[in-house]
Design a protein around this motif. Structure first.
Motif, mmCIF file in Angstrom:
data_model
loop_
_atom_site.group_PDB
_atom_site.id
_atom_site.type_symbol
_atom_site.label_atom_id
_atom_site.label_comp_id
_atom_site.label_asym_id
_atom_site.label_seq_id
_atom_site.Cartn_x
_atom_site.Cartn_y
_atom_site.Cartn_z
ATOM 1 N N PHE A 129 2.364 18.740 5.839
ATOM 2 C CA PHE A 129 2.953 18.115 4.649
ATOM 3 C C PHE A 129 2.993 19.084 3.463
ATOM 4 C CE2 PHE A 129 3.510 14.244 1.908
ATOM 5 C CZ PHE A 129 4.605 13.759 2.606
ATOM 6 N N GLU A 172 3.524 17.033 11.818
ATOM 7 C CA GLU A 172 3.933 17.129 10.423
ATOM 8 C C GLU A 172 2.907 17.945 9.631
ATOM 9 O OE1 GLU A 172 3.293 13.533 8.004
ATOM 10 O OE2 GLU A 172 5.357 13.711 7.300
ATOM 11 N N CYS A 174 8.426 12.607 3.134
ATOM 12 C CA CYS A 174 8.434 12.174 4.536
ATOM 13 C C CYS A 174 9.703 12.640 5.221
ATOM 14 C CB CYS A 174 8.320 10.665 4.591
ATOM 15 S SG CYS A 174 9.509 9.849 3.531
ATOM 16 N N GLU A 184 6.211 2.518 7.017
ATOM 17 C CA GLU A 184 7.084 3.691 6.856
ATOM 18 C C GLU A 184 6.171 4.898 6.924
ATOM 19 O OE1 GLU A 184 10.171 3.715 6.964
ATOM 20 O OE2 GLU A 184 10.718 1.657 6.467
ATOM 21 N N LEU A 185 6.310 5.694 7.969
ATOM 22 C CA LEU A 185 5.309 6.734 8.223
ATOM 23 C C LEU A 185 5.913 8.139 8.157
ATOM 24 C CD1 LEU A 185 3.512 4.768 11.061
ATOM 25 C CD2 LEU A 185 3.061 4.713 8.620
ATOM 26 N N PHE A 191 3.368 -1.010 4.181
ATOM 27 C CA PHE A 191 2.574 0.214 4.064
ATOM 28 C C PHE A 191 3.471 1.432 4.199
ATOM 29 C CE2 PHE A 191 0.592 3.822 6.122
ATOM 30 C CZ PHE A 191 -0.627 3.967 5.471
ATOM 31 N N THR A 192 3.319 2.398 3.310
ATOM 32 C CA THR A 192 3.950 3.711 3.488
ATOM 33 C C THR A 192 2.864 4.762 3.425
ATOM 34 O OG1 THR A 192 6.017 2.962 2.499
ATOM 35 C CG2 THR A 192 5.687 5.327 2.610
ATOM 36 N N VAL A 232 -3.703 0.202 10.187
ATOM 37 C CA VAL A 232 -3.350 -0.962 9.361
ATOM 38 C C VAL A 232 -2.631 -1.999 10.224
ATOM 39 C CG1 VAL A 232 -1.753 -1.697 7.529
ATOM 40 C CG2 VAL A 232 -3.309 0.235 7.127
ATOM 41 N N ILE A 247 0.866 -1.188 0.000
ATOM 42 C CA ILE A 247 0.000 0.000 0.000
ATOM 43 C C ILE A 247 0.894 1.227 0.000
ATOM 44 C CG2 ILE A 247 -1.794 1.251 1.268
ATOM 45 C CD1 ILE A 247 -2.680 -1.451 2.457
ATOM 46 N N THR A 248 0.732 2.085 -1.013
ATOM 47 C CA THR A 248 1.711 3.166 -1.213
ATOM 48 C C THR A 248 1.058 4.549 -1.220
ATOM 49 O OG1 THR A 248 1.537 2.878 -3.621
ATOM 50 C CG2 THR A 248 3.278 1.655 -2.505
ATOM 51 N N PRO A 249 1.832 5.582 -0.879
ATOM 52 C CA PRO A 249 1.330 6.960 -0.866
ATOM 53 C C PRO A 249 1.520 7.615 -2.238
ATOM 54 C CG PRO A 249 3.545 6.954 0.008
ATOM 55 C CD PRO A 249 3.247 5.540 -0.427
ATOM 56 N N TRP A 250 1.044 8.848 -2.364
ATOM 57 C CA TRP A 250 1.098 9.520 -3.662
ATOM 58 C C TRP A 250 2.406 10.268 -3.890
ATOM 59 C CZ3 TRP A 250 2.054 14.425 -2.368
ATOM 60 C CH2 TRP A 250 1.624 14.857 -1.097
ATOM 61 N N ARG A 281 -5.070 -3.918 12.588
ATOM 62 C CA ARG A 281 -5.929 -4.922 11.949
ATOM 63 C C ARG A 281 -5.115 -6.092 11.412
ATOM 64 N NH1 ARG A 281 -7.800 -0.163 10.147
ATOM 65 N NH2 ARG A 281 -7.185 -0.461 7.997
ATOM 66 N N LYS A 316 -1.784 -1.754 -4.104
ATOM 67 C CA LYS A 316 -2.766 -0.681 -4.222
ATOM 68 C C LYS A 316 -2.011 0.637 -4.290
ATOM 69 C CE LYS A 316 -4.969 2.183 -1.497
ATOM 70 N NZ LYS A 316 -5.063 3.326 -2.419
ATOM 71 N N LEU A 317 -2.115 1.312 -5.419
ATOM 72 C CA LEU A 317 -1.462 2.621 -5.566
ATOM 73 C C LEU A 317 -2.353 3.690 -4.944
ATOM 74 C CD1 LEU A 317 -0.572 2.239 -9.349
ATOM 75 C CD2 LEU A 317 1.025 2.015 -7.423
HETATM 76 P P1 NAP Z 1 -2.084 8.173 3.739
HETATM 77 O O1 NAP Z 1 -3.241 9.075 3.653
HETATM 78 O O2 NAP Z 1 -1.784 7.517 5.034
HETATM 79 O O3 NAP Z 1 -2.296 7.073 2.593
HETATM 80 C C1 NAP Z 1 -1.320 6.100 2.276
HETATM 81 C C2 NAP Z 1 -1.978 4.945 1.556
HETATM 82 O O4 NAP Z 1 -2.861 4.269 2.459
HETATM 83 C C3 NAP Z 1 -2.840 5.374 0.368
HETATM 84 O O5 NAP Z 1 -2.702 4.440 -0.668
HETATM 85 C C4 NAP Z 1 -4.227 5.348 0.958
HETATM 86 O O6 NAP Z 1 -5.246 5.187 -0.005
HETATM 87 C C5 NAP Z 1 -4.128 4.125 1.863
HETATM 88 N N1 NAP Z 1 -5.153 4.020 2.898
HETATM 89 C C6 NAP Z 1 -5.955 4.992 3.398
HETATM 90 N N2 NAP Z 1 -6.811 4.482 4.320
HETATM 91 C C7 NAP Z 1 -6.542 3.145 4.404
HETATM 92 C C8 NAP Z 1 -7.096 2.071 5.164
HETATM 93 N N3 NAP Z 1 -8.089 2.268 6.026
HETATM 94 N N4 NAP Z 1 -6.591 0.827 4.991
HETATM 95 C C9 NAP Z 1 -5.568 0.616 4.124
HETATM 96 N N5 NAP Z 1 -5.020 1.594 3.370
HETATM 97 C C10 NAP Z 1 -5.490 2.850 3.513
HETATM 98 O O7 NAP Z 1 -0.739 8.919 3.299
HETATM 99 P P2 NAP Z 1 -0.572 9.878 2.021
HETATM 100 O O8 NAP Z 1 -1.403 11.089 2.265
HETATM 101 O O9 NAP Z 1 -0.774 9.114 0.776
HETATM 102 O O10 NAP Z 1 0.992 10.206 2.096
HETATM 103 C C11 NAP Z 1 1.541 11.183 2.910
HETATM 104 C C12 NAP Z 1 2.085 10.591 4.216
HETATM 105 O O11 NAP Z 1 2.995 9.531 3.925
HETATM 106 C C13 NAP Z 1 2.880 11.577 5.021
HETATM 107 O O12 NAP Z 1 2.572 11.446 6.394
HETATM 108 C C14 NAP Z 1 4.329 11.158 4.774
HETATM 109 O O13 NAP Z 1 5.211 11.564 5.779
HETATM 110 C C15 NAP Z 1 4.195 9.687 4.662
HETATM 111 N N6 NAP Z 1 5.314 9.111 3.914
HETATM 112 C C16 NAP Z 1 6.245 8.333 4.563
HETATM 113 C C17 NAP Z 1 7.329 7.805 3.874
HETATM 114 C C18 NAP Z 1 8.354 6.960 4.566
HETATM 115 O O14 NAP Z 1 9.030 6.201 3.889
HETATM 116 N N7 NAP Z 1 8.517 7.045 5.862
HETATM 117 C C19 NAP Z 1 7.478 8.059 2.513
HETATM 118 C C20 NAP Z 1 6.519 8.853 1.877
HETATM 119 C C21 NAP Z 1 5.439 9.359 2.582
HETATM 120 P P3 NAP Z 1 -5.937 6.419 -0.800
HETATM 121 O O15 NAP Z 1 -5.629 6.164 -2.222
HETATM 122 O O16 NAP Z 1 -7.399 6.291 -0.511
HETATM 123 O O17 NAP Z 1 -5.362 7.696 -0.264
#
Ligand code: NAP
Ligand code: MG
Length: 484
Positions: free
Chosen positions: A388, A386, A289, A255-256, A231-232, A241, A153-156, A244, A180-181
């Protein structure tokens, strides 16, 4: 849209076929620089689509796990060639779909190819260790085996690098994948899946489902056939996540977020520190991040640093991300833009003073210019949470001990930097700073492909990603007692 993008099927990829979501629902994605421009229509999938993908991955597991590591690596090497040949198209699409400045999109697309290439070679590495039994001289050995079907599961915000640094090791070590992108940037990931399809990966080994986290992501997390979740994303979603998934005894890697400090010691090269602070805080509009959120400057250097930092901000190019000169582009979406603007408003309310930026910079684009606060109390929202976007805060400190303890005073622990010409200062920072990735005289962001990446404290959970560290998460180590 580029030619390849037009040919790309904006669809799910399940069992080797490009398919729409079962119920045919789609959503539109818009360009954050010019939100009236539609980038494409993508499947708005549900748990049913996730189920089909998990089924396909389960069926493909035995065959894929049965190949040698070197055979699996050959597919990754071919995919690396495909990605490398398409870096420019991938970068252009990345910039259009999520607003990353083109200069950085190019670097990221190139890095995706390097990650695939790195993991294509991992198949030749040892897969275990040989011992003698203690009571007799018979053998005992360990052997690494694939975990099974893994859910990614990846972020944007890193739509090429992060999906690649999960998919490549998962596949290299013999797992099958459901990915899941993020809905905000599916196009870049479609290029990657297409590259692996063109490398003739067997059907079902890699499956892509595009849809919301609450439907598709949650279905992957709660399906018992998926044995591991990587998951990131953000801290609250990641923690849910983990909760569950661990109830079902799954392996979990998170990775948060981060709240990354940069410490500028009195003896630092200020030119270098200013450049690193600018890049760390503002490139990709601070949507990393590992972005620099808190800048601690030694009292005697503060005024000088502040002046040079503001000068650097005045020279930086902010605007159209498709212009290769642009350093700071838009925020990914309206909702993220609103979140960042409300973080800025909260900083103002809590006695912070804005010394650069702070207001919307374009009537159409979700554009926020580099924004700098000072005089923010240590217990204010901006000092603790944070935000963002391209927002950072300057703080003064009077001793290294004080700087380190304030830098450590947050629950996050992703990355941190120190700028100093004194080895003892650098050593103390390396010994005491609470973060998974430390930089001496370089910016808080950036990750090389062949070394471990991951945070400590609330920023990470489970084994690190990338490099040789990835084997820990994507394999299971078993022990074999072998008597004759
Ligand atoms: P996010 O809102 O937590 O979403 C991440 C992924 O999780 C998306 O694909 C999202 O789907 C999915 N998701 C949402 N609700 C879920 C659920 N209930 N069950 C399973 N998956 C679910 O994060 P984001 O806004 O995409 O990214 C920004 C965050 O990522 C920031 O906090 C940043 O610091 C962190 N980040 C961390 C790293 C690292 O390596 N440490 C790297 C990059 C980013 P959707 O498509 O619906 O949004
Ligand atoms: Mg989000």
């Amino acid at each position: 849209m580029s030619e390849t993008a037009a040919e790309l099927r904006a669809a799910n990829f399940i069992g080797g076929e490009w398919v729409p979501s079962r119920d045919g629902d789609v959503y539109e994605r818009h360009n954050p620089w010019r939100p009236s421009e539609v980038i494409g229509e993508f499947p708005s999938s549900t748990a049913e689509d996730a189920d089909a993908a998990i089924e396909a991955a389960s069926r493909a597991l035995r065959g894929w796990a049965g190949l040698s590591g070197a055979q699996r690596g050959a597919y990754l090497r071919k995919a690396a060639d495909v990605v490398e040949a398409r870096v420019e198209e991938i970068a252009q699409d990345m910039t259009r779909e999520m607003g990353k400045p083109l200069r950085e999109s190019r670097i990221e697309a190139t890095r995706a190819a390097a990650i695939l290439r790195f993991f294509s070679g991992e198949g030749w590495r040892p897969v275990g260790e040989l011992y003698e039994q203690s009571a007799a001289k018979s053998l005992v050995y360990t052997r690494r085996r694939p975990v099974g079907v893994v859910g990614l599961i990846t972020p944007w915000n890193f739509p090429a690098a992060i999906p690649t640094w999960k998919m490549a090791p998962a596949l290299a070590y013999g797992n099958t994948v459901v990915i899941k992108l993020a809905q905000d940037s599916p196009l870049t990931g479609l290029h990657l899946v297409r590259a692996l399809e063109e490398a003739e990966l067997p059907d079902g080994v890699l499956n892509l489902v595009i849809g919301s986290g609450s439907k598709v992501g949650n279905a992957m997390v709660t399906d018992p056939r998926v044995r591991a979740i990587s998951f990131t994303g953000s801290v609250p979603v990641g923690q849910g996540v983990r909760e569950r998934a661990t109830k079902l005894s799954k392996r979990v890697q998170l990775e948060l977020g981060g709240h990354n400090p940069l410490i500028v010691a009195e003896d630092a090269s200020l030119d270098k520190a200013v450049e690193a602070a600018y890049a760390g805080a503002f490139w990709s509009a601070g949507q990393k991040c590992t972005a620099t959120r808190r800048i601690f400057v030694a009292e005697p250097a503060y005024e000088d640093f502040r002046e040079r930092f503001l000068e650097r901000i005045a020279q930086g190019k902010v605007g159209d991300p498709s212009d290769p000169e642009t350093e700071v582009g838009p925020i990914v979406s309206e909702s993220q833009f609103d979140d960042v603007m409300s973080g800025i408003a909260r900083g103002r309310e809590e006695r912070g003073t804005i010394i650069a930026g702070g207001d919307r910079a374009d009537p159409d684009a979700y554009l926020i210019p580099p924004t700098v606060f000072e005089d923010v109390p240590d217990d204010a929202f901006l000092s603790c949470e944070e935000v963002f976007g391209p927002v950072t805060t300057l703080y003064r400190f009077s001793s290294l001990e004080e700087a380190i303890s304030r830098a450590n005073a947050v629950p996050f622990g992703l990355s941190a930097s120190v700028f100093t010409s004194n080895l003892a200062v650098a050593q103390r920072f390396v010994d005491e700073l609470q973060a998974g990735i430390l930089h001496v005289n370089s910016q808080t962001a950036g990750a090389d492909v062949h070394v471990p990446f991951g945070g400590s404290k609330e920023s990470g959970y489970g084994p690190h990603e990338q490099g040789r560290a990835a084997i820990e998460f994507y394999t299971e180590e078993i022990t074999v007692y072998q008597d004759v």
